[in-house]
Write a protein that holds these residues in place. Sequence first.
Motif, short mmCIF file in Angstrom:
data_model
loop_
_atom_site.label_atom_id
_atom_site.label_comp_id
_atom_site.label_asym_id
_atom_site.label_seq_id
_atom_site.Cartn_x
_atom_site.Cartn_y
_atom_site.Cartn_z
N GLY A 166 7.11 8.78 -1.68
CA GLY A 166 6.62 9.87 -2.51
C GLY A 166 5.94 9.41 -3.78
N ARG A 167 5.93 8.10 -4.03
CA ARG A 167 5.28 7.56 -5.22
C ARG A 167 3.90 7.06 -4.84
NH1 ARG A 167 9.55 6.64 -8.99
NH2 ARG A 167 7.92 6.25 -10.51
N SER B 251 5.93 0.13 -4.16
CA SER B 251 5.89 -0.06 -2.70
C SER B 251 7.14 -0.78 -2.17
CB SER B 251 4.66 -0.86 -2.31
OG SER B 251 3.46 -0.19 -2.64
N PRO B 252 7.60 -0.41 -0.97
CA PRO B 252 8.71 -1.14 -0.33
C PRO B 252 8.18 -2.40 0.34
CG PRO B 252 8.00 0.65 1.08
CD PRO B 252 7.15 0.74 -0.16
N ALA B 253 7.69 -3.33 -0.48
CA ALA B 253 6.88 -4.43 0.05
C ALA B 253 7.51 -5.80 -0.07
CB ALA B 253 5.52 -4.45 -0.65
N GLY C 193 0.81 -1.20 0.00
CA GLY C 193 0.00 0.00 0.00
C GLY C 193 0.84 1.26 0.00
N THR C 194 2.10 1.15 -0.44
CA THR C 194 3.09 2.23 -0.62
C THR C 194 3.80 2.64 0.68
OG1 THR C 194 1.71 4.23 -0.33
CG2 THR C 194 1.68 3.16 -2.52
N TYR C 195 3.39 2.13 1.84
CA TYR C 195 4.00 2.59 3.08
C TYR C 195 4.94 1.56 3.70
CZ TYR C 195 1.12 6.77 3.42
OH TYR C 195 0.54 7.99 3.19
N PHE C 196 5.89 2.09 4.49
CA PHE C 196 6.78 1.29 5.32
C PHE C 196 6.47 1.67 6.77
CE2 PHE C 196 10.58 -0.07 7.46
CZ PHE C 196 10.93 -1.22 6.77
N TYR C 197 6.37 0.65 7.65
CA TYR C 197 5.89 0.86 9.01
C TYR C 197 6.93 0.45 10.05
CZ TYR C 197 1.29 0.84 6.69
OH TYR C 197 0.23 1.10 5.87
N ALA C 198 6.87 1.13 11.19
CA ALA C 198 7.61 0.73 12.39
C ALA C 198 6.63 0.71 13.54
CB ALA C 198 8.76 1.69 12.68
N LEU C 199 6.55 -0.43 14.25
CA LEU C 199 5.63 -0.58 15.37
C LEU C 199 6.40 -0.82 16.66
CD1 LEU C 199 2.98 -3.04 13.82
CD2 LEU C 199 3.08 -0.54 13.62
N ASP C 200 5.83 -0.36 17.76
CA ASP C 200 6.39 -0.65 19.07
C ASP C 200 6.24 -2.15 19.34
OD1 ASP C 200 6.06 -1.10 22.11
OD2 ASP C 200 6.92 0.91 22.01
N LYS C 201 7.33 -2.84 19.67
CA LYS C 201 7.29 -4.29 19.84
C LYS C 201 6.41 -4.72 21.02
CE LYS C 201 11.04 -6.64 19.88
NZ LYS C 201 12.44 -7.05 20.11
#
Length: 327
Positions: free
Chosen positions: A266-267, A273-275, A246-254
Amino acid sequence: ANTQAMLCGHGHRNKNYDFEGIPGAMGRSNLRAKYRIGGYNLVSVQNDSLFFRERTPGYQTGDVWRKFPLEEQPYQADATPYPRPSYEINEQYPHVKKVWAIQDDSDIAAEIIVVDDLAIYPNANGCVRALNVDSGKEIWAFQTGGRIFSSPVEKDGKIVIASTDSVIYCIEKTAGELIWKKRTEKAIVAHPVIDEDRIYIGSSEGKFRCLDLNTGKDIWTFDEVDFFIETKPAYDEERVYFGSWGTYFYALDKKTGELAWKWNNGRSSRLYSPAACHPVVTNGREFHVAPDRYVTALDAKTGGEIWRSNEQKGRESICLSEDESMI
């Protein structure tokens, strides 16, 4: 045999090819790139021929740019010598020899892991197999209800793997017996990782889960992912990192599963996507590559861009050196 036509979804121009005496065609991609309207090829079978035309939706269908006659071809009588790959390099390493080989009954589209004396892998028929590493003899097999593109992981004798039957499985290493299973809402093609007694894995339902390794129960679920997840996540002491289609890269609290940050290149197109990349994290930085052909370094704590470079035109493969000094 009839004439063989090859259709390929890469590139924008139609091309004619000859594959060792077999005529072929590379049809255009349906991507539009710099053009205002995309397009595709129409292939028609009429009487004894194939006809190729290019279609621009809502605009026009072009003239025939390629045609093949469908007729008997004397391929077996062709004595033309065609080049073949050389295996002379094997002679330089005579100490490297095949120990054993097996022929699986399906494609293998995921990693093979070695755990003690077992080589464990899944196939596209949904079967997880364990082979003896010395002989190749099958020790056990575990069947799921869907194709498997997810790579297995192991800890403390527990094999964790996901299937397109929408289930995450935990299998006992020695006998291949089911320990527990976790049903989700959609097929899973993402890869799990295990950190201590926690499993981190994405899915195709817009969710990323943290599961208890021993029970399969939810510890937390993050349900704000845009589109589906394919990748293997990376993690450090504080966060877990992954991209989606979905075009996003995520970081979550473990610990909590709360969003720490998310990043976009930006695309707007999902195709960039960085998928598909398995990201790596070291020294407070997260690194990944994507179909936009950029290598990206982000601050692991904030998600801020440290640098982006397309000098080497990375795409979807990346790894970290053993001493973690290079990617």
